[in-house]
Design a protein around this motif. Structure first.
Motif, PDB file in Angstrom:
ATOM      1  N   LEU A   1      61.332  45.307  93.231  1.00  0.00           N
ATOM      2  CA  LEU A   1      62.350  44.775  94.143  1.00  0.00           C
ATOM      3  C   LEU A   1      63.146  43.645  93.486  1.00  0.00           C
ATOM      4  O   LEU A   1      64.357  43.530  93.654  1.00  0.00           O
ATOM      5  CB  LEU A   1      61.662  44.289  95.424  1.00  0.00           C
TER       6      LEU A   1
ATOM      7  N   ARG B   1      66.182  45.668 102.393  1.00  0.00           N
ATOM      8  CA  ARG B   1      65.645  46.764 101.583  1.00  0.00           C
ATOM      9  C   ARG B   1      64.245  47.166 102.048  1.00  0.00           C
ATOM     10  O   ARG B   1      63.878  48.350 101.992  1.00  0.00           O
ATOM     11  CB  ARG B   1      65.622  46.363 100.115  1.00  0.00           C
TER      12      ARG B   1
ATOM     13  N   TYR C   1      56.592  48.465  98.932  1.00  0.00           N
ATOM     14  CA  TYR C   1      57.595  48.270  97.875  1.00  0.00           C
ATOM     15  C   TYR C   1      57.012  47.318  96.836  1.00  0.00           C
ATOM     16  O   TYR C   1      56.625  46.189  97.170  1.00  0.00           O
ATOM     17  CB  TYR C   1      58.866  47.651  98.472  1.00  0.00           C
TER      18      TYR C   1
END
Length: 482
Positions: free
Chosen positions: A394, A379, A389
């Motif tokens: 996440l 990801r 991120y």
């Protein structure tokens, strides 16, 4: 009976009231008796002569083998006598000589199986049946031809038989006769007993077949045949079943016919009882006897399969319950009589179970950690923006993708697996870590450097890795109980 026939015939004449017919019968009977006595004397003389001739012939035609056997017996007896004398001479015991002498005496005495001369044999006399019933007289019989000289020896007339003139005439003493088209009993080939007729036995066989079919149909209504008791059926139902077997003639067999068959039925296989007073309109009932095994019932395969399956399930449940109950009793008995040993065993079992659960928990965390790390790197490599991120976002994305329905496993993932992921990512220099404020809240951000991102994307494009919700769900291990 035969010494003074005129007197006997006068008694019959007095009972019947026919004096003239009695006088004629007396004259005829006297002449016939005289002829039979003379014929008997002639036959006896001829028989005696024939027996003497036969004995002489048998003595002359004795085989060589029989003579050889006799010679061998004589030699054996002689050797035994010599040996016995030798032993008695040295031992002074006379028992051996006595036994040998008795053996010689036995050998010299005539065998009971040997035929005696005709003049030494007793006079064999034939025996006759006593008249039964006393008033029985067959219209077609010839008394003077059938009347035999029985020598004063009479025996009882066979059961169910009718006797006259010393002979068994028929087996109709109960009055049944052949009112249903055949006789129930008939004299046997020797004429000395009454036996069931072939027609009666065939009908009894059909009755048993009908009862077997009716009982099999009743047995199929039950789930188990343990302690199964044969039911009884009305005579009308049995009669209808027998009639259908006999060319479909519904009027050929009636309940009265089945009742008439009662003396021929085997009480161990077929029972017949009178109907209870409460059953109005039922003459009687019939059923199978205790001698008929369950294996003889023609039960269909589907019915047997259903009954067998049910009995198997009941047996398994019973065995399981018995095993559990015996285990509980044994455990309680051991705990009461050996408390210290029981406590020690309980502690050991608890500690072993604790270590087992800890190992399962450790294995589960290891499986989740490997899957989660791969998914985090995928990801981060897919994140196209130059921005990083957020760590918490996440975690929530991966946790909901992996455990979108199981809340318990998701919180287990947050509490025990994600801290290990954070520790591994923080120690990885390929991922940039930065603490940024988003919407007034400070959060840890992760960003993969450009070289690592391009390398991971290239491997994913060649089929080395997969990403997304489907990949996470497909990689998720079987969820264990924590």
């Amino acid at each position: 009976r035969f010494s003074d026939p005129p007197i006997a015939r006068e008694e019959v004449a007095s009972t019947t009231g026919a004096a003239a017919a009695t006088a004629i019968r007396e004259d005829i009977y006297s002449e016939k008796v005289a002829e039979k006595v003379e014929k008997k004397n002639t036959n006896q003389a001829a028989t005696a002569e024939e027996e003497v001739v036969n004995v002489a012939t048998q003595k002359k035609t004795r085989s060589f083998g029989a003579r050889l056997v006799q010679f061998g017996l004589v030699v054996v007896v002689a050797l035994l006598a010599i040996g016995g004398g030798y032993l008695s001479f040295f031992s002074g015991d006379s028992s051996t000589m006595n036994s040998v002498s008795s053996l010689l005496h036995t050998q010299s005495s005539p065998s009971p199986d040997e035929e005696l001369p005709a003049e030494s044999q007793p006079d064999k006399k034939s025996s006759c049946f006593i008249d039964h019933p006393s008033d029985f007289f067959s219209p077609g019989e010839d008394l003077h031809r059938d009347e035999a000289i029985c020598g004063g020896e009479y025996i009882k007339c066979p059961r169910r038989g009718r006797c006259h003139g010393g002979r068994l005439r028929d087996c109709n003493s109960d009055g049944g006769g052949d009112k249903f088209g055949f006789a129930l009993f008939l004299p046997n080939d020797e004429g000395v007993a009454c036996v069931p007729s072939a027609e009666a036995l065939d009908l009894v066989k059909k009755v048993e077949e009908v009862l077997l079919d009716l009982t099999a149909a009743d047995a199929c209504r039950w789930w188990s045949l343990d302690n199964y008791i044969y039911p009884t059926f009305g005579l009308w139902a049995v009669a209808d079943g027998v009639s259908k077997q006999m060319n479909g003639d519904d009027e050929s067999i009636s309940p009265e016919t089945l009742q008439w068959l009662l003396p021929v039925l085997d009480s161990s296989r077929v029972i017949m009882q009178s109907a209870p007073a409460t059953n109005i309109g039922i003459i009687g009932v019939m059923g199978l006897g205790s001698a008929v095994p369950l294996a003889e019932l023609p039960i269909p395969f589907t019915c047997m399969l259903r009954i067998g399956t049910w009995e198997l399930m009941v047996s398994l449940l019973s065995c399981s319950f018995t095993f559990a109950w015996n285990t509980a009793k044994s455990t309680l008995f051991f705990a009461i009589h050996y408390p210290f040993v029981s406590f020690a065993l309980l502690c050991v079992a608890s500690i072993a179970n604790l270590f087992r659960k800890r190992r399962q928990r450790r294995d589960k965390i290891k499986d989740y950690l490997n899957i989660t790390l791969n998914e985090v790197y995928d990801r981060l490599a897919e994140y196209e923006d130059n921005d990083s991120y957020p760590n918490i976002h996440l975690r929530d994305d991966i946790g909901r993708d992996m455990f979108h329905l199981n809340t318990r496993e998701r919180f287990f993932f947050y509490d025990h697996v994600w801290p290990l992921v954070v520790r591994d990512i923080n120690s990885d220099n390929r991922v940039k870590k930065a603490l940024k404020e988003v919407d007034g809240k400070k959060m840890l951000h992760w960003q993969m450097d450009g070289q690592t991102k391009r390398s991971r994307k290239g491997r994913r494009s060649r089929g080395g890795f997969a990403s997304g919700v489907e990949s996470v769900q497909s990689k998720s291990p079987t969820q264990r109980e924590s």
